[in-house]
Design an enzyme around this catalytic site. Structure first.
Site, PDB file in Angstrom:
ATOM      1  N   ASP A 153      19.118  -5.810  -1.152  1.00 36.49           N
ATOM      2  CA  ASP A 153      18.638  -4.779  -1.419  1.00 36.49           C
ATOM      3  C   ASP A 153      18.339  -3.567  -0.057  1.00 36.49           C
ATOM      4  OD1 ASP A 153      16.452  -6.587  -0.752  1.00 36.49           O
ATOM      5  OD2 ASP A 153      15.233  -5.031  -0.640  1.00 36.49           O
ATOM      6  N   ASP A 174       0.812  -1.123   0.042  1.00 38.74           N
ATOM      7  CA  ASP A 174       0.053  -0.064  -0.165  1.00 38.74           C
ATOM      8  C   ASP A 174       0.830   1.171  -0.105  1.00 38.74           C
ATOM      9  OD1 ASP A 174       0.890   0.107   2.469  1.00 38.74           O
ATOM     10  OD2 ASP A 174      -0.746  -0.029   3.475  1.00 38.74           O
TER      11      ASP A 174
HETATM   12  P1  AMP Z   1      11.768  -4.040   3.125  1.00 36.46           P
HETATM   13  O1  AMP Z   1      11.656  -5.596   3.481  1.00 36.46           O
HETATM   14  O2  AMP Z   1      11.196  -2.922   3.949  1.00 36.46           O
HETATM   15  O3  AMP Z   1      13.237  -4.144   2.799  1.00 36.46           O
HETATM   16  O4  AMP Z   1      10.947  -4.072   1.797  1.00 36.46           O
HETATM   17  C1  AMP Z   1      11.456  -4.794   0.674  1.00 36.46           C
HETATM   18  C2  AMP Z   1      10.618  -4.362  -0.678  1.00 36.46           C
HETATM   19  O5  AMP Z   1       9.234  -4.285  -0.305  1.00 36.46           O
HETATM   20  C3  AMP Z   1      11.280  -2.641  -0.931  1.00 36.46           C
HETATM   21  O6  AMP Z   1      10.924  -3.002  -2.364  1.00 36.46           O
HETATM   22  C4  AMP Z   1      10.039  -2.025  -0.411  1.00 36.46           C
HETATM   23  O7  AMP Z   1       9.840  -0.862  -1.066  1.00 36.46           O
HETATM   24  C5  AMP Z   1       8.881  -2.823  -0.498  1.00 36.46           C
HETATM   25  N1  AMP Z   1       7.721  -2.495   0.442  1.00 36.46           N
HETATM   26  C6  AMP Z   1       7.894  -2.881   1.822  1.00 36.46           C
HETATM   27  N2  AMP Z   1       6.589  -2.605   2.632  1.00 36.46           N
HETATM   28  C7  AMP Z   1       6.024  -1.912   1.381  1.00 36.46           C
HETATM   29  C8  AMP Z   1       4.677  -1.371   1.260  1.00 36.46           C
HETATM   30  N3  AMP Z   1       3.904  -1.405   2.595  1.00 36.46           N
HETATM   31  N4  AMP Z   1       4.298  -0.992   0.339  1.00 36.46           N
HETATM   32  C9  AMP Z   1       4.876  -1.038  -0.919  1.00 36.46           C
HETATM   33  N5  AMP Z   1       6.093  -1.678  -0.906  1.00 36.46           N
HETATM   34  C10 AMP Z   1       6.772  -2.086   0.107  1.00 36.46           C
HETATM   35 MG    MG Z   2      14.521  -2.457   2.459  1.00 33.26          MG
END
Ligand code: AMP
Ligand code: MG
Length: 482
Positions: free
Chosen positions: A249, A120
């Site tokens: 990432d 979201d």
């Molecule tokens: P993270 O686990 O926070 O490193 O996120 C991994 C990937 O998922 C990244 O590309 C983030 O931008 C995406 N992401 C995480 N949470 C959300 C969210 N609520 N809405 C959209 N993208 C998300």
């Molecule tokens: Mg991340």
């Protein structure tokens, strides 16, 4: 008077590296934290931080901001995911402060982007507070990290396991380029794009390498990235920090601790501690972090293969182990008060870890207690053990080793107190301020932030924050859903 320059260097990269997206506005924002000291360092002087609330909420932009979602890919839990990118964050601009340091401004929780997949685009209050707290705590512990400039809470409901409220964080860092950017460039855009990204990164963040010939420049650069990563992780291990989601990432190309999710600082020492509820196999357990850091460097190296001969890549990767071991050993020697490592110190250190693990001893209190042996005696250390004789055996060996030290006790005590924090961000402390924030009460968050600004100082009025965690507060399991 403000004193900064605006740049958009990232937008000089080929268009595939980003998408222009405006933030999605949130409702009724409230500025709940503002890092005035950091803002000043960055060249921003404001008498009225409230004016930042609308920017944090994505309702307005400052003149010159040009928000983009960055495109990257990466390995998540060992699996390559080509669909990543800023899914809920935007790079707003880059500013250069009075000391010529460069800052990327990244608004996290700013709405959907082309890379949101099923998400979201939002961030919840709970996880935004956790990132704010931890990035500032790490900074004050002397560990390279992204920083928190300010955060905003809003009324908008966000659906997670339950309905929560939205928040955003203005995360700032010298650089928001991740290992995953290079994986994207190499595996999807080809050699020219990869070379452009690499040259961009070297020019802005490794300027001392720019004059070298191509081959040597790339090899030296990869070596530096590998070394910075290894040193950062050695520092994590030293302070008992568990990142929780070491996907490629989430690895910064300049070696900052990046993306705070289900992280934890160890309470009682548990070598295999898994802080991420969703990491069932323990891939990112505390004692696997050094190895995972290396695996991430391998992913990066593989992506860079088109730019340099394989031999050079292997040579760069080989520096990881040395950089890690050197930093880990020097960190542990500082923690133990040894001016220089001696031959058998590594045995004493390894036995120490086994003992802490086996007897579930609080990691932070143990080292702080060891630091104050001269002034406070052995009780603060011994009292952490159910079986005091275990502590006594190790303390005897430690005492014998200290006889080889030449520094006066008081001097060693001061040096050890500057290496062994008294105050760390225990999970339960974060949990308590989150519970208050969820009722609209932010005083305890501000108090905790203040304590964490001086983690190595004695703060007699804040002894409570240095206590053992209560039983409910140990081994809190934090999920990735944020
Ligand atoms: P993270 O686990 O926070 O490193 O996120 C991994 C990937 O998922 C990244 O590309 C983030 O931008 C995406 N992401 C995480 N949470 C959300 C969210 N609520 N809405 C959209 N993208 C998300
Ligand atoms: Mg991340």
């Amino acid at each position: 008077m403000n004193d900064f320059r605006i740049e958009h260097q990232y937008l000089e990269l080929p268009a595939a590296f980003y998408s222009r997206v405006p933030p999605t506005p949130l409702k009724n924002p409230r500025l709940v934290c503002f890092n005035s000291a950091l803002a000043r360092d960055m060249g921003f002087h404001t008498d009225n931080p409230e004016e930042w609330a609308a920017i944090g909420a994505g309702q307005t932009l400052l003149e010159g901001m040009d928000p983009v979602a960055m495109k990257y890919t990466g390995h998540q839990f060992g699996m390559y995911n080509p669909d990543l990118g800023d899914g809920r964050g935007l790079l707003l601009w880059e500013t250069i402060g009075p000391d010529q340091r460069r800052w990327d401004w990244h608004l996290k929780g700013s709405g959907q982007t082309p890379y949101s997949r099923f998400g979201d685009g939002k961030a919840v209050l709970r996880s935004t507070i956790r990132e704010y707290l931890c990035s500032e705590a790490m900074h004050h512990l002397g560990i390279p990290t992204t920083r928190a400039l300010f955060m905003v809470s809003a009324q908008d409901p966000v659906r997670r396991e339950s309905i929560e409220s939205a928040a955003t964080l203005m995360r700032v860092a010298q650089c928001h380029i991740r290992f995953g950017h290079f994986e994207f460039a190499s595996h999807h855009e080809g050699k020219e794009a990869l070379k452009t990204l690499t040259d961009h990164t070297i020019k802005l963040y490794f300027p001392h390498l720019t004059e070298l010939p191509d081959d040597e420049r790339y090899t030296r650069w990869l070596t530096e990235v590998v070394e910075r990563t290894a040193r950062m992780i050695a520092k994590w291990q030293g302070v008992g920090f568990c990142h929780g989601v070491m996907n490629s990432d989430n690895m910064s190309i300049i070696g900052d601790t990046f993306d705070y999710g289900p992280y934890a600082f160890l309470d009682d020492f548990d070598a295999g501690y898994i802080c991420n509820h969703t990491d069932q196999g323990g891939r990112y357990a505390y004692n696997r972090q050094p190895e995972i850091g290396f695996i991430n460097c391998q992913y990066l190296a593989r992506a860079l293969a088109p730019l340099m001969p394989e031999d050079n890549i292997l040579r760069a990767l080989r520096q990881y182990e040395k950089a890690y071991n050197d930093t880990f050993l020097s960190t542990m020697c500082s923690k133990l008060g040894f001016a220089e490592p001696l031959d058998k110190d590594i045995n004493l250190i390894m036995d120490l870890f086994s003992m802490l693990h086996e007897h579930h001893v609080d990691y932070t209190l143990f080292f702080r207690g060891l630091s104050t042996l001269p002034s406070k005696g052995e009780a603060p250390v011994r009292d952490l053990f159910v079986d005091r004789s275990v502590a006594d055996d190790w303390l005897k060996r430690y005492g014998e080793r200290l006889e080889k030290e030449t520094r006066p006790d008081a001097e060693r005590e001061a040096a050890m107190c500057a290496a062994n924090p008294k105050y760390i961000l225990r999970n339960y402390l974060a949990q308590e301020v989150i519970q208050d924030a969820q009722t609209g009460e932010y005083d305890s968050l501000h108090r905790l932030l203040k304590v964490l600004e001086k983690p190595f100082d004695e703060q007699p009025e804040n002894e409570d924050y240095a206590r053992l965690p209560p039983d409910w507060g140990k081994h809190l399991s934090i999920s990735c859903s944020s």
